[in-house]
Design a protein around this motif. Structure first.
Motif, short mmCIF file in Angstrom:
data_model
loop_
_atom_site.label_atom_id
_atom_site.label_comp_id
_atom_site.label_asym_id
_atom_site.label_seq_id
_atom_site.Cartn_x
_atom_site.Cartn_y
_atom_site.Cartn_z
N GLY A 1 0.81 -1.21 0.00
CA GLY A 1 0.00 0.00 0.00
C GLY A 1 0.84 1.26 0.00
N ALA A 2 2.03 1.19 0.57
CA ALA A 2 2.89 2.36 0.57
C ALA A 2 3.60 2.50 -0.77
CB ALA A 2 3.93 2.25 1.69
N ALA A 3 3.89 3.73 -1.14
CA ALA A 3 4.66 3.96 -2.36
C ALA A 3 6.13 3.82 -1.99
CB ALA A 3 4.38 5.36 -2.91
N VAL A 4 6.66 2.63 -2.18
CA VAL A 4 8.01 2.32 -1.72
C VAL A 4 9.02 2.64 -2.81
CG1 VAL A 4 9.53 0.52 -0.87
CG2 VAL A 4 7.11 0.53 -0.21
N ALA A 5 9.92 3.57 -2.50
CA ALA A 5 11.01 3.85 -3.41
C ALA A 5 12.13 2.86 -3.12
CB ALA A 5 11.50 5.29 -3.21
N LYS A 6 12.50 2.08 -4.13
CA LYS A 6 13.54 1.06 -3.92
C LYS A 6 14.90 1.74 -3.99
CE LYS A 6 10.51 -2.52 -5.72
NZ LYS A 6 10.25 -3.47 -6.82
N GLU A 7 15.25 2.43 -2.89
CA GLU A 7 16.45 3.23 -2.83
C GLU A 7 17.59 2.46 -2.18
OE1 GLU A 7 15.51 6.75 -0.70
OE2 GLU A 7 14.02 7.45 -2.13
N TRP A 8 18.79 2.98 -2.40
CA TRP A 8 19.98 2.42 -1.77
C TRP A 8 20.33 3.24 -0.54
CZ3 TRP A 8 22.15 -2.10 -3.30
CH2 TRP A 8 21.82 -2.58 -4.57
#
Length: 423
Positions: free
Chosen positions: A147-154
């Motif tokens: 449900g969350a807008a997950v940014a696949k960040e490092w």
């Protein structure tokens, strides 16, 4: 020496609103199927990291404390995953977005000051997501979002490198030399520090010289601490740190003599605030990281690393066994479950410092047996603490093993709070 213990105070207006955080501990608050959980993070201001070219010199200097914060979220595991896109697992990294108000996760934010983590604000975690550690190989698919807008960040490489820096080994001969020089204790003081752990070897002159953990409560348990501590320090100090949880090391901010001690510490990956403290000690040449698989066995001290999962700092920390001048033995276990203590150290003893403040133990785990009726088990916790320690079943388990009644540093029935002494 009388040391005044700081108290929690209202937070400041410039708390970070975005943080890189490492999940450091997870405590279940009940035994129900839909139980809430206390989730704690060690973090640093994300915006300041992103805007600093030399993170170590710019943010991790001993005089720099404003960028660092501890976070505590109270929620269910399912709700956490809905908001942040991944389940809470100790050792994982997240980027958190925190606001003064909002419909997010109930959050307490404690900012580091010169005396530690006492400035506290009630906040709301409204978003964020998991971070990928650039120094770890990928493990399966990327975290999914519920449900969350997950940014696949490092995670920034600079922070990952500092987290990993103190998971190596130190020259074993240097550690042996330090421990061989430690005198046999006349007694061991299990100090009343509220919801924390701090035990000291004490000589015949009432001077303290080796400390197994140096804990004080952080802000959300600061109300459990005594107003002051009375400690007489010997000229030379040694700290043996069971593991890198804040309730086992927080006194290093308030008691400056501890920063000049020689620190023998477990090899563990650290959050930003713990890495800052480790770096400050290392810069003095006083940090000695325990090599994997080693056991020290001296005339009156034995010290070894516990055998748990690498992701669990409680069960990969150090455990200490000591023989006092009386000839009686004491086992100090930090937060390690008894099942993870090396066999050579968990034989019967006269004194026992109960593991993990009396928290619930692993299924099937049992305490060691008392060697005689001459000693007792001491349990260090603060009355009214936020983790609801100790657990009744843990107390009953110790009673069945022969440790009855245990002696608490907190007020228990008609017995006032106090230090407890192994003699």
């Amino acid at each position: 020496m009388l040391i005044k213990i700081p108290r929690s105070r209202p937070g400041e207006a410039d708390f970070p609103r975005a943080l890189y955080v490492r999940l450091t501990r997870l405590d279940y608050l009940s035994d129900s199927e839909y139980r809430r959980v206390s989730i704690e993070f060690d973090g640093i201001d994300a915006e300041k990291v992103d805007g600093t070219k030399d993170v170590e010199e710019g943010l991790f200097a001993e005089s720099s404390h404003q960028p660092f914060a501890l976070i505590r979220i109270i929620t269910t595991e399912r709700r956490f995953e809905e908001v942040l896109g991944a389940p809470p697992a100790v050792g994982t990294w997240f980027r958190l977005r925190i606001e003064p108000q909002g419909s997010g996760l109930m959050t307490w934010q404690a900012q580091m000051g010169p005396d530690g983590y006492y400035a506290q604000s009630r906040m709301s975690t409204t978003g964020g997501g998991p971070l990928l550690d650039p120094l770890e190989p990928p493990r399966g698919p990327s975290p999914r979002s519920l449900g969350a807008a997950v940014a696949k960040e490092w995670l920034p490489t600079s922070i990952a490198e500092l987290s990993n820096r103190f998971s190596g080994a130190t020259d074993w001969s240097a550690i042996e030399q330090i421990l061989q020089a430690v005198p046999q204790p006349k007694k061991i003081a299990v100090r009343d520090v509220g919801q924390a752990s701090f035990a000291s070897f004490v000589d015949v002159a009432q001077q303290s010289y080796l400390h197994f953990d140096t804990g004080l409560p952080v802000s959300w348990n600061a109300h459990t601490a005594p107003k002051s501590m009375d400690i007489t320090f010997a000229n030379e100090q040694v700290v043996v740190l069971s593991h890198w949880d804040w309730d086992h090391l927080h006194a290093a901010f308030s008691i400056k003599q501890l920063l000049d001690a020689k620190w023998i510490v477990p090899s563990q990956k650290l959050g930003p605030g713990a890495a800052r403290l480790a770096l400050a000690i290392a810069r003095k040449g006083n940090l000695f990281v325990w090599p994997a698989g080693k056991t020290f066995t001296g005339t009156h001290i034995s010290l070894a690393e516990c055998m748990g999962s690498p992701k669990n700092s409680n069960n990969t920390g150090l455990v200490l066994r000591a023989t006092l001048q009386s000839g009686r033995d004491a086992l100090l276990s930090g937060d390690a479950d008894y099942s993870n203590i090396p066999v050579s150290l968990k034989t019967s003893a006269d004194y026992l410092l109960v593991t993990h403040h009396g928290a619930a133990m692993m299924v099937g785990s049992t305490p060691i047996d008392p060697a005689s009726n001459l000693g007792f088990a001491a349990v260090s916790y603060g009355a009214g603490n936020s983790y609801r320690h100790p657990h009744l079943l843990t107390e009953l388990s110790h009673a069945r093993a022969g440790w009855y009644p245990w002696r608490a540093t907190a007020r228990l029935y008609t017995i006032p709070r106090s230090n407890r002494y192994f003699t």
